[in-house]
Write a protein that holds these residues in place. Structure first.
Motif, PDB file in Angstrom:
ATOM      1  N   ALA A 109       0.859  -1.205   0.000  1.00 49.93           N
ATOM      2  CA  ALA A 109       0.000   0.000   0.000  1.00 49.93           C
ATOM      3  C   ALA A 109       0.886   1.243   0.000  1.00 49.93           C
ATOM      4  O   ALA A 109       1.749   1.362  -0.852  1.00 49.93           O
ATOM      5  CB  ALA A 109      -0.973  -0.029   1.155  1.00 49.93           C
ATOM      6  N   GLY A 110       0.733   2.131   0.955  1.00 50.43           N
ATOM      7  CA  GLY A 110       1.514   3.365   0.996  1.00 50.43           C
ATOM      8  C   GLY A 110       2.841   3.216   1.721  1.00 50.43           C
ATOM      9  O   GLY A 110       3.627   4.157   1.793  1.00 50.43           O
ATOM     10  N   GLY A 155      -1.029  -8.818   2.604  1.00 50.88           N
ATOM     11  CA  GLY A 155      -0.720  -7.421   2.903  1.00 50.88           C
ATOM     12  C   GLY A 155      -1.838  -6.523   2.389  1.00 50.88           C
ATOM     13  O   GLY A 155      -2.762  -6.952   1.716  1.00 50.88           O
ATOM     14  N   THR A 156      -1.749  -5.249   2.694  1.00 54.20           N
ATOM     15  CA  THR A 156      -2.747  -4.286   2.249  1.00 54.20           C
ATOM     16  C   THR A 156      -2.478  -3.942   0.796  1.00 54.20           C
ATOM     17  O   THR A 156      -1.401  -3.479   0.446  1.00 54.20           O
ATOM     18  CB  THR A 156      -2.660  -3.016   3.119  1.00 54.20           C
ATOM     19  OG1 THR A 156      -2.743  -3.404   4.487  1.00 54.20           O
ATOM     20  CG2 THR A 156      -3.779  -2.050   2.786  1.00 54.20           C
ATOM     21  N   ASP A 157      -3.426  -4.175  -0.091  1.00 53.22           N
ATOM     22  CA  ASP A 157      -3.291  -3.903  -1.525  1.00 53.22           C
ATOM     23  C   ASP A 157      -2.159  -4.684  -2.191  1.00 53.22           C
ATOM     24  O   ASP A 157      -1.625  -4.269  -3.208  1.00 53.22           O
ATOM     25  CB  ASP A 157      -3.097  -2.396  -1.786  1.00 53.22           C
ATOM     26  CG  ASP A 157      -4.317  -1.594  -1.374  1.00 53.22           C
ATOM     27  OD1 ASP A 157      -5.439  -2.130  -1.469  1.00 53.22           O
ATOM     28  OD2 ASP A 157      -4.149  -0.445  -0.950  1.00 53.22           O
TER      29      ASP A 157
END
Length: 185
Positions: A115-116, A171-173
Motif C-alpha cells: 500500500a503506501g 498485505g494491504t493492496d
C-alpha cells in the motif's frame, strides 16, 4: 547471493546459481532443410533413436537413397518426421527447479511496497524481507519453468502470489517491488 534490476531477475539469477538449467538449443543444430537434418541425425546413435521415436520407419535402402541425393523426392510426411526428430534432438530439456531452492529461506534486499508503506529493506537499519519458501506453492513456477515460460516478470508475479502470500499473507493492496536493484540471498 544474486542480484537483478527487478525481483524477478534476481530470483532467476539465484535459480541458475542453484544449478537449474532452462530449456536450451544446442548450437550445433542449425540445419534448415530435411536433407541436412537427416545427415546430422544419422551421424549419431541419439539421432537414429530420435528418428525412430518420431515414427520414421523406412528401409535401409530408402534411407541410403535419401542420404545420397538431396534432391530425392521425399514425401512431406517423412520430411515432417525428420524435422520433428531433429528439433527433439536439438533441444535440451530444462532441469527441474531444485528441491533445495523450494525450501530456501529467502532474504530480499531492495524497495518493497505494501500500500503506501515503501521501505528499502535490508539497508539503512531495515531488516531484509524474509520469506520461508517451505510454505509456498511451487506448482505454477515449476510448470512455467519446465515449459520455458518463466520470464522474470512471470517469476516475480508467481513468487509474490504463490510464495510470499502463502508465507506471510497478502498485505494491504498486495506486494509490489518498485525498486531498481534487488539482492536475494
Amino acid at each position: 547471493m544474486a542480484q537483478g534490476a527487478t525481483l524477478g531477475e534476481a530470483l532467476s539469477s539465484l535459480l541458475h546459481d542453484y544449478g537449474a538449467r532452462p530449456q536450451d538449443r544446442l548450437k550445433s543444430y542449425r540445419a534448415k532443410q530435411w536433407h541436412a537434418q537427416l545427415v546430422q541425425l544419422t551421424g549419431t546413435h541419439r539421432g537414429y533413436e530420435a528418428l525412430e521415436h518420431a515414427g520414421l520407419n523406412v528401409t535401409a535402402r530408402t534411407l541410403a537413397n535419401w542420404l545420397s541425393d538431396s534432391e530425392y523426392p521425399v514425401r512431406r510426411s517423412y520430411q515432417e518426421q525428420i524435422r520433428a526428430a531433429y528439433e527433439g534432438t536439438a533441444t535440451i530439456p530444462p532441469t527441474p527447479v531444485p528441491p533445495e531452492f523450494q525450501v530456501h529461506q529467502f532474504r530480499i534486499t531492495g524497495t518493497v511496497q505494501i500500500a503506501g508503506d515503501i521501505r528499502d529493506r535490508g539497508t539503512q537499519g531495515e531488516a531484509p524481507l524474509r520469506i520461508d519458501a517451505c510454505n509456498g506453492a511451487w506448482a505454477r513456477i515449476e510448470q512455467a519453468w519446465l515449459t520455458g515460460q518463466l520470464t522474470d516478470e512471470v517469476f516475480e508475479e508467481y513468487f509474490i502470489d504463490d510464495i510470499i502470500v502463502e508465507d506471510i499473507g497478502d498485505g494491504t493492496d498486495g506486494w509490489q517491488f518498485p525498486g531498481d536493484l534487488y539482492l536475494v540471498l
